[in-house]
Motif scaffolding. Sequence first.
Motif, PDB file in Angstrom:
ATOM      1  N   GLY A   2       0.799  -1.216   0.000  1.00  0.00           N
ATOM      2  CA  GLY A   2       0.000   0.000   0.000  1.00  0.00           C
ATOM      3  C   GLY A   2       0.830   1.263   0.000  1.00  0.00           C
ATOM      4  N   GLU A  26       6.085  -8.672  -1.125  1.00  0.00           N
ATOM      5  CA  GLU A  26       4.774  -9.205  -1.498  1.00  0.00           C
ATOM      6  C   GLU A  26       4.324 -10.274  -0.500  1.00  0.00           C
ATOM      7  OE1 GLU A  26       5.002 -10.535  -5.520  1.00  0.00           O
ATOM      8  OE2 GLU A  26       5.254  -8.512  -6.332  1.00  0.00           O
ATOM      9  N   ASP A  29       3.166  -8.518   2.608  1.00  0.00           N
ATOM     10  CA  ASP A  29       1.858  -7.908   2.366  1.00  0.00           C
ATOM     11  C   ASP A  29       0.748  -8.942   2.499  1.00  0.00           C
ATOM     12  OD1 ASP A  29       0.309  -5.499   1.368  1.00  0.00           O
ATOM     13  OD2 ASP A  29      -0.248  -6.956  -0.156  1.00  0.00           O
ATOM     14  N   ARG A  30       0.974 -10.127   1.947  1.00  0.00           N
ATOM     15  CA  ARG A  30      -0.046 -11.177   2.024  1.00  0.00           C
ATOM     16  C   ARG A  30      -0.296 -11.618   3.461  1.00  0.00           C
ATOM     17  NH1 ARG A  30       2.749 -12.982  -2.620  1.00  0.00           N
ATOM     18  NH2 ARG A  30       3.920 -14.492  -1.363  1.00  0.00           N
ATOM     19  N   SER A  33      -1.144  -7.407   5.713  1.00  0.00           N
ATOM     20  CA  SER A  33      -1.983  -6.303   5.254  1.00  0.00           C
ATOM     21  C   SER A  33      -3.357  -6.327   5.903  1.00  0.00           C
ATOM     22  CB  SER A  33      -2.145  -6.355   3.731  1.00  0.00           C
ATOM     23  OG  SER A  33      -3.057  -5.357   3.314  1.00  0.00           O
ATOM     24  N   THR A  34      -3.719  -5.199   6.514  1.00  0.00           N
ATOM     25  CA  THR A  34      -5.064  -5.086   7.094  1.00  0.00           C
ATOM     26  C   THR A  34      -6.096  -4.725   6.026  1.00  0.00           C
ATOM     27  OG1 THR A  34      -4.623  -2.761   7.648  1.00  0.00           O
ATOM     28  CG2 THR A  34      -4.168  -4.407   9.360  1.00  0.00           C
ATOM     29  N   TYR A  35      -5.632  -4.507   4.798  1.00  0.00           N
ATOM     30  CA  TYR A  35      -6.539  -4.169   3.699  1.00  0.00           C
ATOM     31  C   TYR A  35      -6.958  -5.399   2.895  1.00  0.00           C
ATOM     32  CZ  TYR A  35      -4.833   0.513   4.717  1.00  0.00           C
ATOM     33  OH  TYR A  35      -4.497   1.686   5.358  1.00  0.00           O
ATOM     34  N   ARG A  36      -6.295  -6.525   3.136  1.00  0.00           N
ATOM     35  CA  ARG A  36      -6.600  -7.761   2.420  1.00  0.00           C
ATOM     36  C   ARG A  36      -7.428  -8.685   3.317  1.00  0.00           C
ATOM     37  NH1 ARG A  36      -1.693  -9.617  -1.308  1.00  0.00           N
ATOM     38  NH2 ARG A  36      -3.018 -11.472  -1.301  1.00  0.00           N
ATOM     39  N   THR A  37      -8.520  -9.150   2.808  1.00  0.00           N
ATOM     40  CA  THR A  37      -9.358 -10.051   3.607  1.00  0.00           C
ATOM     41  C   THR A  37      -8.733 -11.431   3.749  1.00  0.00           C
ATOM     42  OG1 THR A  37     -10.610 -10.700   1.637  1.00  0.00           O
ATOM     43  CG2 THR A  37     -11.478  -8.854   2.941  1.00  0.00           C
ATOM     44  N   ASP A  38      -7.777 -11.763   2.859  1.00  0.00           N
ATOM     45  CA  ASP A  38      -7.163 -13.084   2.903  1.00  0.00           C
ATOM     46  C   ASP A  38      -5.838 -13.095   3.656  1.00  0.00           C
ATOM     47  OD1 ASP A  38      -5.788 -11.577   1.040  1.00  0.00           O
ATOM     48  OD2 ASP A  38      -5.562 -13.209  -0.413  1.00  0.00           O
ATOM     49  N   SER A  39      -5.471 -11.995   4.321  1.00  0.00           N
ATOM     50  CA  SER A  39      -4.206 -11.958   5.058  1.00  0.00           C
ATOM     51  C   SER A  39      -4.357 -12.647   6.413  1.00  0.00           C
ATOM     52  CB  SER A  39      -3.751 -10.517   5.268  1.00  0.00           C
ATOM     53  OG  SER A  39      -4.600  -9.835   6.172  1.00  0.00           O
ATOM     54  N   SER A  42      -5.855 -10.297   9.039  1.00  0.00           N
ATOM     55  CA  SER A  42      -7.306 -10.144   8.894  1.00  0.00           C
ATOM     56  C   SER A  42      -8.028 -11.351   9.475  1.00  0.00           C
ATOM     57  CB  SER A  42      -7.681  -9.954   7.420  1.00  0.00           C
ATOM     58  OG  SER A  42      -7.221  -8.698   6.943  1.00  0.00           O
TER      59      SER A  42
END
Length: 239
Positions: A2, A26, A29-30, A33-39, A42
């Motif tokens: 991000g 990358e 990030d996976r 990341s708090t922006y990804r529902t698959d992290s 999350s």
Amino acid sequence: MGMPITVDIAGASGATLVEAAFDYFEHIDRRFSTYRTDSEISAINRGDLPIRDWSAEMMEVMALAAQTKNQTDGYFDIRKPDGSLDPSGIVKGWAIRNAAGIVRRAGVGDFFIEAGGDIQSCGRNASGLDWSVGIRNPFNAEEIIKIVYPRGHGVATSGTYVRGQHIYNPLGADPITEIVSLTVIGSDVLEADRFATAAFAMGRQGILFLEQAPGLEGYVVDSNRRATPTSGFGAFCQP
């Protein structure tokens, strides 16, 4: 992650190492990341992943977050007011430090890695000079108000002038308005990043915290456009 990322590596193996560094970012990030529902983070915040199933990387970051919270009297806290966990204030510097480790283990000693304003450099640039880092004027993004020469140290800047009010004081309800930018130099980028976040959350007291903290230097710009450095900061401004 991000945010813009720069990886500058000298030497014949540069292209391969740049790719390896970006692959690592990358991967991070996976996971974080708090922006990804698959992290992973999350899934933790949804209650779908018990602690026993957390990855070793997640456990390491959580331990660092707890250590930093203790070292800053609670001003660094990855638990948000809504109860969710957001390790962004420590993951960036941690990931940059680890990416730098990938480069070092390949035998390269001249590199510069930057993500969202946080920097780890080593050695010299392609011109044979020390890497330099410009601190932007938070009131005019086109102006550089200070140039520092990290010489292997890490540099991190926290502020509200790009992303708005995204840093909060976990010990108080009022937003941080008295300062707008705080740059920290530490032994590496992880040290700089975690304490930049905490010191910014302290508001005006943050620069005093940095003055008293061994191995840290800082430079704060307040809402009145006044800059205040720690006593040792000037040593990093000499070319």
